[in-house]
Design an enzyme around this catalytic site. Sequence first.
Site, PDB file in Angstrom:
ATOM      1  N   CYS A   1     -41.438  59.968  60.761  1.00  0.00           N
ATOM      2  CA  CYS A   1     -40.751  59.387  59.612  1.00  0.00           C
ATOM      3  C   CYS A   1     -41.125  57.910  59.544  1.00  0.00           C
ATOM      4  O   CYS A   1     -42.205  57.531  60.002  1.00  0.00           O
ATOM      5  CB  CYS A   1     -39.236  59.594  59.705  1.00  0.00           C
ATOM      6  SG  CYS A   1     -38.441  58.709  61.060  1.00  0.00           S
TER       7      CYS A   1
ATOM      8  N   CYS B   1     -31.994  51.183  51.504  1.00  0.00           N
ATOM      9  CA  CYS B   1     -32.947  50.801  50.463  1.00  0.00           C
ATOM     10  C   CYS B   1     -34.372  50.862  50.981  1.00  0.00           C
ATOM     11  O   CYS B   1     -35.311  51.114  50.221  1.00  0.00           O
ATOM     12  CB  CYS B   1     -32.634  49.396  49.958  1.00  0.00           C
ATOM     13  SG  CYS B   1     -31.082  49.273  49.054  1.00  0.00           S
TER      14      CYS B   1
END
Length: 396
Positions: free
Chosen positions: A355, A197
Amino acid sequence: MARPPLVPPGPELDRTERTRYARHLLLPDLGSTGQRRLRAARVLVVGAGGLGSPALLYLAAAGVGTLGIVDDDVVEATNLQRQVVHGDADVGRAKTASAADAVHAVSPLTTVVEHRERLTADNALDVVADYDLVLDGADNFPTRYLVGDACARLGVPHVWGSVFRFDGQVSVWWAGEGPCYACVFPRQPPPDAVPSCAVGGVLGAVCASIGSVMATEAVKLVTGVGEPLVGRLLVHDALGQTWDALPVRADAACRVCGSGADATRPLGWASAREDDGSADAGPADPRPTVTALGLRDVLARGDVLLVDVREAGEREVVTIPGSAWLPMDGVRAGTPDDPLPGLDVPRGGPVYVVCKTGARSAEAAALLRSRGVEAVDVEGGVLAWVRDVDPSLPTY
């Protein structure tokens, strides 16, 4: 199929309790006896997060006598969008303490046991064994497999939920009565194969939908009311507003609960993936990396390609100035002739890859090096940049 109640009824309700739980007492299938079972029940909730939050509140309001809460994390601002047992003033507090306060605010009669620790192979059996059933709202696969393994070993019902973006799943795993978690999900997916999530996002209200179903299943199991989700996987699509129940069944060859399962194996063994060579693999090849501070100095020199491999929604939150964008799917689609589709790879100079925290960028850098590109992984990702270089930027 209905099953006998898990918990024997406790003492008779007093006048205050009969008033407080009057709406339960009016239910023919539950009544006073069911309420006494709830008061005598001991329920463990793994994770005081998006799923644990609504489950804890509804179980407390339902009159569950003892709630255990397992979580080793602290409240962060990014949690508040969905983790409704925590508020703005709780940021920085231990999640178990914040959740305990929220439970007591709803139900002073409920005893809360804080397990301010991470479940491990060393402590999971001892923790789980003290409870009648477990609600698993863990946000990572190793913990899910560990909880499933411990519950199967002990014969404890395992109410499990999972959410991602606009979707959710929920079931009751119960070795001996139906499938365990590993029967249906026998292999842990590779890292980053299923975004969390924190990477893919989640609609907060979906957590409420799934968490409330988990609480309902717990009440049904404790009291013996209705038909629990044993042998069924409930799948929710919030965008289409649909609920589908898929039949699932026990696997006789399951390594966790099957007829040949080894009860002496190390707990959590089910989470290991077979045939991936990991058991015999030697040390990983060294990979070029750079810290966030080192990247800052590199970018200051100019004419550098920094590739951000996160998803579009993540870049909406925060980006490193000057970074180019190619999500992981695009990197994976590259070839030796076109290693970064849509981007010009500089000749004779390295490509820096970033990232969120470093997991996806490590994969991307390895792929690029296999295609002949000098790729450097940014350690700690964008979060390290915010922490060490520009704390004024938002985080997630």
